[in-house]
Design a protein around this motif. Structure first.
Motif, PDB file in Angstrom:
ATOM      1  N   TYR A 101     -86.108  63.817  17.088  1.00 55.50           N
ATOM      2  CA  TYR A 101     -85.627  64.134  17.828  1.00 55.50           C
ATOM      3  C   TYR A 101     -84.245  64.096  18.682  1.00 55.50           C
ATOM      4  N   LYS A 102     -84.289  62.752  18.703  1.00 52.08           N
ATOM      5  CA  LYS A 102     -83.462  62.227  19.346  1.00 52.08           C
ATOM      6  C   LYS A 102     -81.825  61.943  18.690  1.00 52.08           C
ATOM      7  N   SER A 103     -81.726  62.292  17.617  1.00 54.42           N
ATOM      8  CA  SER A 103     -81.246  62.073  16.594  1.00 54.42           C
ATOM      9  C   SER A 103     -80.973  63.837  16.155  1.00 54.42           C
ATOM     10  N   ASN A 104     -80.660  64.091  17.052  1.00 57.93           N
ATOM     11  CA  ASN A 104     -79.812  66.366  17.080  1.00 57.93           C
ATOM     12  C   ASN A 104     -81.108  66.705  15.669  1.00 57.93           C
ATOM     13  N   ASP A 105     -82.466  66.265  15.654  1.00 63.32           N
ATOM     14  CA  ASP A 105     -82.877  67.068  14.865  1.00 63.32           C
ATOM     15  C   ASP A 105     -83.787  66.889  13.644  1.00 63.32           C
ATOM     16  N   VAL A 106     -83.808  65.544  13.226  1.00 65.60           N
ATOM     17  CA  VAL A 106     -83.176  65.995  11.793  1.00 65.60           C
ATOM     18  C   VAL A 106     -85.405  64.838  11.070  1.00 65.60           C
ATOM     19  N   ILE A 107     -85.083  64.658  10.313  1.00 65.47           N
ATOM     20  CA  ILE A 107     -86.366  64.218   9.234  1.00 65.47           C
ATOM     21  C   ILE A 107     -85.853  63.471   8.507  1.00 65.47           C
ATOM     22  N   GLU A 138     -96.701  64.420  -3.640  1.00 64.84           N
ATOM     23  CA  GLU A 138     -94.806  64.516  -3.009  1.00 64.84           C
ATOM     24  C   GLU A 138     -94.356  65.986  -3.945  1.00 64.84           C
ATOM     25  N   SER A 139     -95.057  67.105  -3.951  1.00 67.02           N
ATOM     26  CA  SER A 139     -95.281  67.655  -4.946  1.00 67.02           C
ATOM     27  C   SER A 139     -94.648  69.144  -4.512  1.00 67.02           C
ATOM     28  N   TYR A 140     -94.625  68.782  -2.650  1.00 66.37           N
ATOM     29  CA  TYR A 140     -93.667  69.740  -1.895  1.00 66.37           C
ATOM     30  C   TYR A 140     -93.205  69.489  -0.581  1.00 66.37           C
ATOM     31  N   LEU A 141     -92.540  69.673   0.401  1.00 66.71           N
ATOM     32  CA  LEU A 141     -92.416  69.673   1.473  1.00 66.71           C
ATOM     33  C   LEU A 141     -92.692  70.864   2.168  1.00 66.71           C
ATOM     34  N   ILE A 142     -93.039  71.209   3.077  1.00 62.58           N
ATOM     35  CA  ILE A 142     -92.740  72.400   4.328  1.00 62.58           C
ATOM     36  C   ILE A 142     -92.739  71.769   5.637  1.00 62.58           C
ATOM     37  N   TRP A 143     -91.774  72.131   6.319  1.00 63.51           N
ATOM     38  CA  TRP A 143     -90.991  72.164   7.162  1.00 63.51           C
ATOM     39  C   TRP A 143     -90.316  73.196   8.570  1.00 63.51           C
ATOM     40  N   ASP A 144     -90.521  72.997  10.082  1.00 59.44           N
ATOM     41  CA  ASP A 144     -89.993  74.190  10.935  1.00 59.44           C
ATOM     42  C   ASP A 144     -88.259  74.008  10.755  1.00 59.44           C
ATOM     43  N   SER A 145     -87.835  75.490  10.811  1.00 56.75           N
ATOM     44  CA  SER A 145     -85.978  75.207  11.691  1.00 56.75           C
ATOM     45  C   SER A 145     -86.385  76.651  11.719  1.00 56.75           C
ATOM     46  N   PRO A 175     -78.951  67.413   3.037  1.00 55.40           N
ATOM     47  CA  PRO A 175     -78.583  69.135   4.212  1.00 55.40           C
ATOM     48  C   PRO A 175     -79.915  70.563   3.996  1.00 55.40           C
ATOM     49  N   VAL A 176     -80.283  69.811   3.073  1.00 52.42           N
ATOM     50  CA  VAL A 176     -80.973  71.698   2.476  1.00 52.42           C
ATOM     51  C   VAL A 176     -82.000  71.731   3.327  1.00 52.42           C
ATOM     52  N   VAL A 177     -82.835  70.044   4.337  1.00 52.23           N
ATOM     53  CA  VAL A 177     -83.748  70.442   5.294  1.00 52.23           C
ATOM     54  C   VAL A 177     -83.333  69.883   6.418  1.00 52.23           C
ATOM     55  N   ASN A 178     -81.781  69.297   6.364  1.00 52.64           N
ATOM     56  CA  ASN A 178     -81.379  69.131   7.479  1.00 52.64           C
ATOM     57  C   ASN A 178     -79.995  70.093   7.981  1.00 52.64           C
ATOM     58  N   THR A 179     -80.886  71.273   8.157  1.00 51.26           N
ATOM     59  CA  THR A 179     -79.264  72.160   8.281  1.00 51.26           C
ATOM     60  C   THR A 179     -80.788  73.183   9.841  1.00 51.26           C
ATOM     61  N   GLY A 180     -79.441  73.553  10.118  1.00 51.10           N
ATOM     62  CA  GLY A 180     -80.160  74.857  11.141  1.00 51.10           C
ATOM     63  C   GLY A 180     -80.385  73.892  12.351  1.00 51.10           C
ATOM     64  N   LYS A 181     -81.033  74.454  13.441  1.00 51.03           N
ATOM     65  CA  LYS A 181     -81.395  73.976  14.601  1.00 51.03           C
ATOM     66  C   LYS A 181     -83.356  73.719  14.718  1.00 51.03           C
TER      67      LYS A 181
END
Length: 285
Positions: A159-165, A200-207, A183-189
């Motif tokens: 969260y200190k780097s503009n909310d990135v993964i 490692e067949s999938y990744l889930i996150w929120d945005s 950017p497919v993951v690191n897009t939006g807010k």
């Protein structure tokens, strides 16, 4: 309401302190699998309503591998992790400790990851919290959640780097330096709280991004046949809503997704769950 889990400061001040400590809180007798709860279908439901999920701040619900331990975080006097253990088919509270990072277990259950640190299982208990070392324990990085695969790959937010993964693989017996995901993951807010599947067949996150249902939504992307990552797929309106959904994980038995939903703008957060078969309905054929 902005994403409540973006910074530690917001997490620690989300609710007004209660005069009643959690250690004095009484739980009913809970028996059977999944803390004695009736499993949900393909539409998300509150987890343990009136017992775990109720008015207030209950979040970050996770089962440990083996499905005999359950942990969640509350904020009665401060951010506190409560752990239950199933003994003779009955779930009993067995541990309580200050929250120092969002809990994610290694797939083998031997390590409890806690942001920049971890605890190792020792017998029936856990070691003291240890640092992951200077590669991760950096003052300029705000790691809230770090998730590990069976191969040792780490995926974590900042969260200190503009909310990135970021992602860090384990190759030839050596930890690789973390790199930004694409950017497919690191897009939006408010991009945060990644969960990588053990295989490692999938990744889930929120945005929070265009085309969502409102606030932060849960997204998934799958590994393709050529071992690259596919597009971001919204988990849909059976999981996401016009509120904030965040902090998803799949139970170690692979059957259910646990996640959080912000219920209002007053700091009321509940734990929800849904049948993990929803992942298969979205997996590209």
């Amino acid at each position: 309401m902005k994403h409540i889990c973006i910074s530690m400061t917001l997490l620690l001040s989300a609710l007004t302190m209660s005069n009643k400590s959690f250690s004095q809180y009484e739980f009913p007798v809970l028996k059977g699998p999944y803390m004695g709860q009736e499993p949900p279908g393909l539409v998300a439901e509150p987890f343990a309503p009136g017992i775990i999920s109720k008015q207030g701040w209950e979040l970050e619900g996770v089962f440990a591998p083996g499905m005999k331990e359950f942990y969640f975080t509350t904020n009665r006097k401060s951010a506190t992790v409560i752990g239950f253990r199933q003994q003779n088919n009955v779930w009993k509270k067995y541990i309580e400790f200050p929250r120092t990072g969002e809990i994610v277990f290694s797939p083998d259950g031997k390590r409890m990851h806690m942001a920049k640190g971890y605890k190792d299982r020792i017998g029936d208990g856990w070691s003291e919290r240890k640092s992951l070392g200077p590669m991760f324990d950096r003052k300029d990085w705000g790691i809230m959640r770090l998730s590990a695969s069976a191969k040792g790959t780490y995926v974590f937010d900042d969260y200190k780097s503009n909310d990135v993964i970021r992602i860090s693989t384990f190759k030839d017996g050596k930890r690789q330096a973390p790199t930004m995901m694409d950017p497919v993951v690191n897009t939006g807010k408010w991009t945060a709280h990644p969960f990588i599947a053990p295989d490692e067949s999938y990744l889930i996150w929120d945005s929070e991004r265009e085309g969502g249902y409102g606030g932060s939504d849960l997204y998934i992307r799958f590994r393709t046949k050529d071992d690259s990552w596919g597009p971001a797929i919204n988990l849909g309106d059976k999981v996401n809503s016009d509120k904030n959904e965040f902090y998803a994980s799949v139970t170690p038995d692979g059957k259910y997704i646990l996640f959080n939903r912000g219920m209002d703008d007053k700091g009321n957060i509940d734990i929800y769950w849904v049948d993990a078969q929803i992942i298969e309905t979205l997996r590209p054929k």
